[in-house]
Scaffold this active site. Structure first.
Site, PDB file in Angstrom:
ATOM      1  N   SER A  43     -32.773   8.791 -13.777  1.00 28.64           N
ATOM      2  CA  SER A  43     -31.344   9.014 -13.535  1.00 28.64           C
ATOM      3  C   SER A  43     -31.130   9.932 -12.340  1.00 28.64           C
ATOM      4  CB  SER A  43     -30.677   9.621 -14.778  1.00 28.64           C
ATOM      5  OG  SER A  43     -30.834   8.761 -15.879  1.00 28.64           O
ATOM      6  N   ASN A  58     -33.416  -3.681 -16.929  1.00 26.28           N
ATOM      7  CA  ASN A  58     -33.894  -3.021 -18.146  1.00 26.28           C
ATOM      8  C   ASN A  58     -33.524  -3.755 -19.431  1.00 26.28           C
ATOM      9  OD1 ASN A  58     -31.468  -1.859 -16.836  1.00 26.28           O
ATOM     10  ND2 ASN A  58     -31.183  -0.867 -18.813  1.00 26.28           N
ATOM     11  N   GLN A  87     -38.161   0.160 -14.438  1.00 29.56           N
ATOM     12  CA  GLN A  87     -38.762  -0.772 -15.402  1.00 29.56           C
ATOM     13  C   GLN A  87     -39.974  -1.500 -14.823  1.00 29.56           C
ATOM     14  OE1 GLN A  87     -38.070  -1.451 -18.641  1.00 29.56           O
ATOM     15  NE2 GLN A  87     -36.404   0.032 -18.722  1.00 29.56           N
ATOM     16  N   HIS A 145     -41.737   8.238 -18.371  1.00 33.07           N
ATOM     17  CA  HIS A 145     -41.734   7.858 -19.791  1.00 33.07           C
ATOM     18  C   HIS A 145     -41.616   6.363 -20.049  1.00 33.07           C
ATOM     19  CE1 HIS A 145     -37.311   7.275 -20.747  1.00 33.07           C
ATOM     20  NE2 HIS A 145     -37.228   7.798 -19.546  1.00 33.07           N
ATOM     21  N   CYS A 178     -28.910   3.631 -23.759  1.00 31.61           N
ATOM     22  CA  CYS A 178     -27.837   4.537 -23.370  1.00 31.61           C
ATOM     23  C   CYS A 178     -26.481   4.033 -23.858  1.00 31.61           C
ATOM     24  CB  CYS A 178     -27.789   4.680 -21.861  1.00 31.61           C
ATOM     25  SG  CYS A 178     -29.412   4.679 -21.134  1.00 31.61           S
TER      26      CYS A 178
END
Ligand SMILES: *Cc1c(COP(=O)(O)O)cnc(C)c1O
Length: 394
Positions: A73, A153, A181, A203, A326
């Site tokens: 982000s 994603n 991704q 992550h 999200c």
């Protein structure tokens, strides 16, 4: 009960080997990389060797082109805001992106629109792929940056990045890609693919959360997003997340080294799953069947609510998602599924499964047995399904 984690596009488990590499920097080597004494120097050299490793892994010319951030982000925000704010005084006030980007891009675009920037949101068509010609047609004299994600994603579709990069290069427009991704899952080389800026985060490939990077090609000069100390060549302040950075580089190396084998294995598993689930009446696969990430499956089942499906799957030990982590919690249908032309009521009944190294053929067997049972059960009490069947009979 069997547990199947099938939401690797939301996040992945930390690899034990990554944790081992990080451990010293969480314990004994706690020095601040900016300090002059030995324990600080050790931390600093860990940061710099991680930077060099990442640069090499993505084909950057120099480690100086890698900037560590807090994740995808932040990298996305920095790329867009940084470039737009830097080029505004040259009369560049136009951004080109696509309709189905991650919210880290779309919401940043919305914020920039409020500041007076103009944004073109390109169509991604029914298969979920941007047409390079549309990028070329949208470019004008005021275009500051083009930002198109590498792989989506939610539906996993892979974009023609090299071709888009070529067009941007030809028109001297900066090209950013959110490769969060794709990184570690498809071969990426920023030089060969004409990429000027690229976002990645640890992550999503078995690295730690809260640590990512932005690749910034030499000569591209975005404004600073985080002001403060002189870290990251005075471009991104804040004491380095040393353990995170070491984990990021270690995880990326492991992911890239095992990419070919994983891609083959996951593609086979996923295709078996797609074929099996498509036998369910009124089901459909979302996004191009072949130009998609090996570990991604996204399907709709008419007549049911995605949320109920996910809850039932959870009761059966399967962690899945309706799309973006999200946005679950909000009842709006996914902007990605709407962008590929699905009507609201169908977009509601969607399920994303995403796999990683940790998944097995037994997981697929279990999902193949469980999903049809749940879909059947939910349809039995769905007024929407009743209506669909009634219309079929008429
Ligand atoms: C996960 C994700 C992000 C956000 O990354 P964070 O590290 O969670 O901030 C951005 N873009 C895409 C495509 C993602 O999948």
């Amino acid at each position: 009960m069997r547990k199947v984690y099938a939401d690797n596009a939301a996040t992945t488990a930390l690899d034990k080997r990554v944790l081992d590499a990080m451990m010293p920097y969480l314990t004994t080597v706690y020095g601040n990389p900016s300090s002059l004494y030995k324990i600080g120097n050790e931390a600093q050299s860990a940061v710099e060797s991680s930077r060099a490793k990442i640069a090499e892994l993505i084909g950057a010319k120099s480690p100086n082109e890698i900037y560590f951030t807090s994740g995808g982000s932040e990298s996305d925000n920095w790329a867009l805001k940084g470039v737009c704010h830097a080029l505004k005084s040259q009369g560049k006030n136009h951004i080109i992106t696509s309709k189905f980007e991650h919210h880290a891009i779309l919401h940043t675009c919305k914020a920039l629109e409020k500041e007076g920037f103009e944004v073109t949101y390109l169509d991604v068509y029914e298969n979920g792929i941007v047409h390079p010609i549309d990028v070329e047609n949208a470019i004008n004299d005021t275009t500051a940056i083009v930002s198109i994600m590498y792989a989506n994603n939610e539906i996993g579709t892979i974009q023609p990045i090299k071709e888009i990069g070529e067009i941007c290069r030809k028109h001297k427009v900066i090209f950013h890609t959110d490769a969060v991704q794709a990184m570690g899952n498809v071969p990426i080389n920023v030089e060969e693919q004409n990429i000027d800026m690229l976002s990645l985060t640890g992550h999503k490939f078995h690295g730690p959360k809260g640590c990512g990077a932005l690749y910034i090609r030499r000569g591209v000069r975005p404004q600073t997003l985080i002001e403060g100390g002189a870290q990251e060549r005075s471009k991104r302040a804040g004491t380095e997340n040393v353990a995170g950075i070491v984990g990021l580089a270690t995880a990326l190396e492991l992911a890239i080294n095992s990419m070919e084998e994983r891609t083959q294995r996951l593609t086979k598993m996923r295709n078996r799953l797609i074929d099996g689930l498509l036998k369910i009446e009124r089901s459909r696969l979302n996004g191009d069947r072949d130009k998609r990430l090996a570990g991604n499956l996204n399907m709709c089942f008419e007549g049911i609510e995605g949320e109920s499906l996910l809850l039932m799957l959870d009761l059966k030990g399967i962690s899945a998602s309706s799309g973006s982590a999200c946005t679950s919690g909000s009842l709006d249908p996914s902007h990605v599924l709407l962008s590929i032309g699905l009507p609201h009521e169908i977009a509601h009944g969607s399920m994303r499964l995403s796999f990683s190294d940790d998944n097995t053929e037994e997981d697929i067997d279990y999902i193949l047995k469980t999903v049809p049972e749940i879909v059947d059960y939910l349809r039995q009490m769905s007024p929407l399904w009743e209506k669909i069947k009634k219309e079929e009979r008429n």
